[in-house]
Write a protein that holds these residues in place. Sequence first.
Motif, PDB file in Angstrom:
ATOM      1  N   LYS A 169       1.230  -1.113   0.211  1.00  0.00           N
ATOM      2  CA  LYS A 169      -0.033   0.249  -0.225  1.00  0.00           C
ATOM      3  C   LYS A 169       0.536   1.071   0.404  1.00  0.00           C
ATOM      4  N   ASP A 170       2.059   1.136   0.211  1.00  0.00           N
ATOM      5  CA  ASP A 170       2.947   1.995   0.248  1.00  0.00           C
ATOM      6  C   ASP A 170       3.416   2.778  -1.194  1.00  0.00           C
ATOM      7  N   GLN A 171       3.029   2.491  -2.327  1.00  0.00           N
ATOM      8  CA  GLN A 171       2.990   2.219  -3.630  1.00  0.00           C
ATOM      9  C   GLN A 171       4.069   1.969  -4.412  1.00  0.00           C
ATOM     10  N   SER A 172       4.726   1.324  -3.268  1.00  0.00           N
ATOM     11  CA  SER A 172       5.791   1.059  -3.844  1.00  0.00           C
ATOM     12  C   SER A 172       6.274  -0.547  -4.194  1.00  0.00           C
ATOM     13  N   VAL A 173       7.177  -1.374  -5.051  1.00  0.00           N
ATOM     14  CA  VAL A 173       7.273  -2.571  -5.178  1.00  0.00           C
ATOM     15  C   VAL A 173       8.605  -2.645  -4.483  1.00  0.00           C
ATOM     16  N   ARG A 174       9.368  -4.132  -3.968  1.00  0.00           N
ATOM     17  CA  ARG A 174      10.342  -4.053  -4.050  1.00  0.00           C
ATOM     18  C   ARG A 174      11.365  -6.225  -3.901  1.00  0.00           C
ATOM     19  N   ILE A 175      12.302  -5.628  -4.207  1.00  0.00           N
ATOM     20  CA  ILE A 175      12.670  -6.694  -4.709  1.00  0.00           C
ATOM     21  C   ILE A 175      14.201  -7.171  -3.559  1.00  0.00           C
ATOM     22  N   TRP A 176      13.868  -8.419  -3.262  1.00  0.00           N
ATOM     23  CA  TRP A 176      14.388  -9.636  -2.429  1.00  0.00           C
ATOM     24  C   TRP A 176      15.548 -10.619  -3.016  1.00  0.00           C
ATOM     25  N   ARG A 177      16.334 -11.351  -2.246  1.00  0.00           N
ATOM     26  CA  ARG A 177      17.235 -11.885  -2.681  1.00  0.00           C
ATOM     27  C   ARG A 177      17.364 -13.126  -0.809  1.00  0.00           C
ATOM     28  N   MET A 178      17.658 -14.414  -1.766  1.00  0.00           N
ATOM     29  CA  MET A 178      17.405 -15.227   0.091  1.00  0.00           C
ATOM     30  C   MET A 178      19.206 -15.318  -0.594  1.00  0.00           C
ATOM     31  N   ASN A 179      20.242 -15.549   0.265  1.00  0.00           N
ATOM     32  CA  ASN A 179      21.529 -16.802  -0.661  1.00  0.00           C
ATOM     33  C   ASN A 179      21.145 -18.579   0.289  1.00  0.00           C
ATOM     34  N   LYS A 180      22.295 -18.643  -0.258  1.00  0.00           N
ATOM     35  CA  LYS A 180      22.050 -20.347   0.337  1.00  0.00           C
ATOM     36  C   LYS A 180      21.927 -20.828   1.379  1.00  0.00           C
ATOM     37  N   ALA A 181      22.382 -19.859   2.216  1.00  0.00           N
ATOM     38  CA  ALA A 181      22.142 -19.910   4.221  1.00  0.00           C
ATOM     39  C   ALA A 181      21.090 -19.787   4.664  1.00  0.00           C
ATOM     40  N   GLY A 182      20.168 -18.898   3.357  1.00  0.00           N
ATOM     41  CA  GLY A 182      18.807 -18.574   4.037  1.00  0.00           C
ATOM     42  C   GLY A 182      18.576 -18.073   4.303  1.00  0.00           C
ATOM     43  N   GLN A 183      19.702 -16.525   4.503  1.00  0.00           N
ATOM     44  CA  GLN A 183      19.509 -15.257   4.845  1.00  0.00           C
ATOM     45  C   GLN A 183      19.203 -13.941   3.141  1.00  0.00           C
ATOM     46  N   VAL A 184      17.914 -13.366   3.816  1.00  0.00           N
ATOM     47  CA  VAL A 184      16.751 -12.954   2.719  1.00  0.00           C
ATOM     48  C   VAL A 184      17.353 -11.232   2.848  1.00  0.00           C
ATOM     49  N   ILE A 185      17.925 -10.767   2.093  1.00  0.00           N
ATOM     50  CA  ILE A 185      17.946  -9.033   2.355  1.00  0.00           C
ATOM     51  C   ILE A 185      16.983  -8.312   1.061  1.00  0.00           C
ATOM     52  N   CYS A 186      17.154  -7.117   0.935  1.00  0.00           N
ATOM     53  CA  CYS A 186      16.518  -6.376  -0.348  1.00  0.00           C
ATOM     54  C   CYS A 186      17.296  -5.299  -1.565  1.00  0.00           C
ATOM     55  N   VAL A 187      17.420  -6.303  -2.505  1.00  0.00           N
ATOM     56  CA  VAL A 187      18.479  -5.851  -2.609  1.00  0.00           C
ATOM     57  C   VAL A 187      17.793  -4.510  -4.425  1.00  0.00           C
ATOM     58  N   ALA A 188      16.121  -4.042  -4.288  1.00  0.00           N
ATOM     59  CA  ALA A 188      15.773  -3.392  -5.753  1.00  0.00           C
ATOM     60  C   ALA A 188      15.127  -2.857  -5.110  1.00  0.00           C
ATOM     61  N   GLN A 189      14.223  -1.877  -5.180  1.00  0.00           N
ATOM     62  CA  GLN A 189      12.793  -0.904  -4.856  1.00  0.00           C
ATOM     63  C   GLN A 189      12.556  -0.347  -6.270  1.00  0.00           C
ATOM     64  N   GLY A 190      10.934   0.723  -5.993  1.00  0.00           N
ATOM     65  CA  GLY A 190      11.160   1.201  -7.131  1.00  0.00           C
ATOM     66  C   GLY A 190       9.542   1.692  -6.829  1.00  0.00           C
ATOM     67  N   SER A 191       9.491   2.928  -7.367  1.00  0.00           N
ATOM     68  CA  SER A 191       8.126   3.417  -7.021  1.00  0.00           C
ATOM     69  C   SER A 191       7.471   3.945  -8.237  1.00  0.00           C
ATOM     70  N   GLY A 192       6.399   4.548  -8.662  1.00  0.00           N
ATOM     71  CA  GLY A 192       5.850   5.015  -9.133  1.00  0.00           C
ATOM     72  C   GLY A 192       4.776   5.394  -9.449  1.00  0.00           C
ATOM     73  N   HIS A 193       3.658   4.391  -8.809  1.00  0.00           N
ATOM     74  CA  HIS A 193       3.016   4.646  -8.604  1.00  0.00           C
ATOM     75  C   HIS A 193       1.796   5.368  -7.371  1.00  0.00           C
ATOM     76  N   THR A 194       0.881   6.050  -8.202  1.00  0.00           N
ATOM     77  CA  THR A 194      -0.334   7.082  -7.561  1.00  0.00           C
ATOM     78  C   THR A 194      -0.730   6.512  -6.580  1.00  0.00           C
ATOM     79  N   HIS A 195      -1.206   5.262  -5.677  1.00  0.00           N
ATOM     80  CA  HIS A 195      -2.118   4.433  -5.170  1.00  0.00           C
ATOM     81  C   HIS A 195      -2.060   3.016  -4.875  1.00  0.00           C
ATOM     82  N   SER A 196      -2.479   2.052  -4.557  1.00  0.00           N
ATOM     83  CA  SER A 196      -2.056   0.823  -3.584  1.00  0.00           C
ATOM     84  C   SER A 196      -1.255   0.038  -5.011  1.00  0.00           C
ATOM     85  N   VAL A 197      -0.296  -0.543  -4.385  1.00  0.00           N
ATOM     86  CA  VAL A 197       0.295  -1.636  -6.213  1.00  0.00           C
ATOM     87  C   VAL A 197      -0.224  -2.991  -5.367  1.00  0.00           C
TER      88      VAL A 197
END
Length: 502
Positions: free
Chosen positions: A282-310
């Motif tokens: 609902k914050d009008q953004s999209v994020r991409i996350w990556r999991m490594n082989k150890a199972g740890q997940v981090i955010c690697v990319a984000q984008g915004s541009g929509h004017t309403h909830s995605v």
Amino acid sequence: MAFDPTSTLLATGGCDGAVRVWDIVRHYGTHHFRGSPGVVHLVAFHPDPTRLLLFSSAADAAIRVWSLQDRSCLAVLTAHYSAVTSLAFSADGHTMLSSGRDKICVIWDLQSCQATKTVPVFESVEAAVLLPEEPVSQLGVKSSGLYFLTAGDQGTLRVWEAASGQCVYTQARPPGPGRELTHCTLARTAGLLLSATADHNLLLYEARSLRLQKQFAGYSEEVLDVRFLGPEDSHVIVASNSPCLKVFELQTSACQILHGHTDIVLALDVFRKGWLFASCAKDQSVRIWRMNKAGQVICVAQGSGHTHSVGTVCCSRLKESFLVTGSQDCTVKLWPLPKALLSKNTAADNGPLLLQAQTTQRCHDKPLGWGCGQALAGGGRAWLLPPTTSCWPQVTGVASGASSSLPWTRCWPQPQLMAPSSSGRSRTSALPTSRPGDISCPTPSSLQTFEGHDVAFVSRGTQLLSSGSDGLVKLWTIKNNECVRTLDAHEDKVWGLHCSRL
């Protein structure tokens, strides 16, 4: 409620302003203390069982000291101007630390019942813990004096030196709302520190370094979407009614709580190889996350541009090259993945990469529904996604197999069939699509119609799973339009449905 050090006595405080003590072994009340105005919200025994002292605090922000031996109030300690939230005692039992929502912590000498030091901590403190009197360089404790740790509405653990009133260590605050700390306690023997957050999560730290060891997730209201994660479907991503994502390892039930979005996460999708996944909110953004082989997940990319909830996001299936989002602003955006994101050597030290939408198109007169890897649906129209980002999705026509609102869509494992479902009439229709790369796209016509809601193809595309607002999950055979199994386990609407690779 609080136990005494021997675990044989239990003290309770209530709305009647009374403090009672109960014998747990013999099952009867031993003491009944009156004199506290309003609700008694805090009780604590002195750590020395031979002194038989009980402390309580009520609505007047005073701390009362009760003698179990004399059955009387020995002293009333006044220094706070707001509710007292916690009491902690030193190892020798001569010093007490109190914290309050008045943004101060007070050091008390229990022999004279006087305040010896008032430390302003500049936040509403919900819990304070006295640390062992030994040097811990990782936390800024350089001498054997009195140090204490606070947890409050800033969402970080901080260490203070009592003598100088200075903050010697501040924990890094993770992003996102709901990080306020509501409780904190120290398990001295185990060397662990446990804190609770406002969004019902428990965080377990190693006491000497405050290194996060385990996380326990507490859910709040609906679970909005679920997805398998990992090449072997070893993990599950859960989007609940929260800005946080939870990633569970299925074998051990270990949990990671992912912060990044600032409003409720609405939808998830996973790329083909299983290491990357996308989320929208609902914050009008999209994020991409990556999991490594150890199972740890981090955010690697984000984008915004929509004017309403995605409300929907779908990742390309043929290769990890792009994703598509649909929003309540009635537009669809195509986001190419940066080449640096696909490199295995990409480090996240500099923060998430910035996504740039390559194309934006208004596709519908109503908010877009949901999508899959090959097609999008919503507002009565079906769209076929391209195999690459070089061209925009082609409209296949008005989908006649369901009503004009198509909030959920799933695609057959081979991209010749899609199944949009209708929220208006709770119907699911199997519709043919063209193959990726085809230029001509005929108007889709309904092949089979099933009663359902959210949908997923199984059994190599020969069967269909559907879930609905009745809380049922149904298994259909597409060839003869027959429901072969009904699964009844949920007590309310089923919002998310995803099948493993097997």
